[in-house]
Enzyme design. Sequence first.
Site, PDB file in Angstrom:
ATOM      1  CD1 TRP A 104       2.933  -3.377   4.424  1.00 27.62           C
ATOM      2  CD2 TRP A 104       1.195  -3.808   5.775  1.00 27.62           C
ATOM      3  NE1 TRP A 104       1.806  -2.794   3.882  1.00 27.62           N
ATOM      4  CE2 TRP A 104       0.744  -3.041   4.687  1.00 27.62           C
ATOM      5  CE3 TRP A 104       0.288  -4.194   6.757  1.00 27.62           C
ATOM      6  CZ2 TRP A 104      -0.597  -2.647   4.560  1.00 27.62           C
ATOM      7  CZ3 TRP A 104      -1.036  -3.802   6.632  1.00 27.62           C
ATOM      8  CH2 TRP A 104      -1.468  -3.037   5.543  1.00 27.62           C
ATOM      9  CG  ASP A 173       3.743  -9.772   4.764  1.00 24.77           C
ATOM     10  OD1 ASP A 173       3.191 -10.105   3.693  1.00 24.77           O
ATOM     11  OD2 ASP A 173       3.337  -8.815   5.469  1.00 24.77           O
ATOM     12  CE  LYS A 197      -1.754  -4.822  -0.725  1.00 27.77           C
ATOM     13  NZ  LYS A 197      -1.130  -5.347   0.442  1.00 27.77           N
TER      14      LYS A 197
HETATM   15  C1  LIG Z   1      -1.321  -5.171   2.007  1.00 26.61           C
HETATM   16  C2  LIG Z   1      -0.303  -5.816   2.856  1.00 26.61           C
HETATM   17  C3  LIG Z   1      -0.628  -6.409   4.102  1.00 26.61           C
HETATM   18  C4  LIG Z   1      -2.027  -6.373   4.669  1.00 26.61           C
HETATM   19  O1  LIG Z   1      -2.892  -7.079   3.882  1.00 26.61           O
HETATM   20  P1  LIG Z   1      -4.444  -7.225   4.263  1.00 26.61           P
HETATM   21  O2  LIG Z   1      -4.881  -8.284   3.309  1.00 26.61           O
HETATM   22  O3  LIG Z   1      -5.088  -5.903   4.036  1.00 26.61           O
HETATM   23  O4  LIG Z   1      -4.529  -7.661   5.663  1.00 26.61           O
HETATM   24  C5  LIG Z   1       0.372  -7.026   4.823  1.00 26.61           C
HETATM   25  N1  LIG Z   1       1.640  -7.058   4.364  1.00 26.61           N
HETATM   26  C6  LIG Z   1       1.988  -6.506   3.179  1.00 26.61           C
HETATM   27  C7  LIG Z   1       3.410  -6.587   2.715  1.00 26.61           C
HETATM   28  C8  LIG Z   1       1.029  -5.868   2.395  1.00 26.61           C
HETATM   29  O5  LIG Z   1       1.375  -5.314   1.221  1.00 26.61           O
END
Ligand SMILES: *Cc1c(COP(=O)(O)O)cnc(C)c1O
Length: 361
Positions: A104, A173, A197
């Site tokens: 990521w 993030d 998530k």
């Molecule tokens: C899943 C995830 C993303 C990407 O998320 P999307 O909603 O598919 O764009 C970015 N950063 C982390 C830490 C993630 O787990």
Amino acid sequence: MIDHRIHNFSSGPSILPREVLEQAAQELVIHPELGHSIMELSHRTPFWTAFMERTEADLRELLAIPDDYAVLFLQGGATFQFTMLPLNLVPEGGVVNMLHTGRWSQKAIAELGQLKRRAHIAASSEETQFDRIPTHHTLDEEGVYVHYVDNNTIYGTEYPAPPEVGDALLVCDASSNILSRPMDVARHGLIFAGAQKNLGPAGLTLVIIRRDLLDRATWSLPKTLHYRPIAQAHSMLNTPPVWPIYITGLVLRWLKRQGGAEVMAQRNADKAALLYQAIDETPLFEGCTTADSRSRMNVTFRLTRDALTPTFMAEAATHDLHYLKGHRSIGGCRAALYNAMPMESVQLLADFIRDFGQRHA
Ligand SMILES: *Cc1c(COP(=O)(O)O)cnc(C)c1O
């Protein structure tokens, strides 16, 4: 009605609390206060405005978000923030300090290049295949902010605490561990998280942003990419993603009933400890990360005899233990233990690992 629910260890989109799903299922058809589906409601109604306000208030309470931070309900996923964030905060040619801990951060770095901004790799664990959280970093003083990924969903590592960056602006993030434990929002300039998530369904992305950053872009930006007009319109510049906001609102109420982020932190620590202990004590299995960087959310592990991995997955499925395959980029196994994952399911997986290890010793 089918009432049999498997143990869902998917890393995302992932498990949601059953009572939330049951309430949503009913209100999807007829919401008792409306007499029609929650999906058939205009977002320009007092009911919806009140729902959004309550959802924001619940989030503020659960994360103790200070008043000088705005909360935005956006679309486009966390990935879209790899674009929107630098466009709003970094002038063309400007630098961002990246703490590089996996897939990521890699994507965020690549997007900076695409946008003609520069990534300074202030720390990286790439040399050891991202099996740990780097303990040192060297910041570029020109860097506008420091970007870190609090929980690395794919590699199974997690920051035990936010990185120490002094006065530098910190951006997080938090897509795969938001609300899994308390968070010091005030240490950050901006926190973003895709919902799917640990929070709700796909389609909603949360941005928690210190208000003075809403207006950093002195350059021209399309309105739909600019934090300030979106904040001014209370995230309703255009139709917001009502369904994922609605479910997320119900999940936040559920979290409050459970006792909030502190209670979640304790439960998540207990669940992770249980599973890592089974992995550590069973010779056929090993964890994929260093012990001090282990994620409480995504437990990555492998079998020391790799040829047995498909058998492990297949046998697990006969016990209703599903979605244990590691991310396609690293293989092995991975179990997500997000907030909604019950201790009983983790116990079953731990027991199965021990049993499988014994039978194949
Ligand atoms: C899943 C995830 C993303 C990407 O998320 P999307 O909603 O598919 O764009 C970015 N950063 C982390 C830490 C993630 O787990």
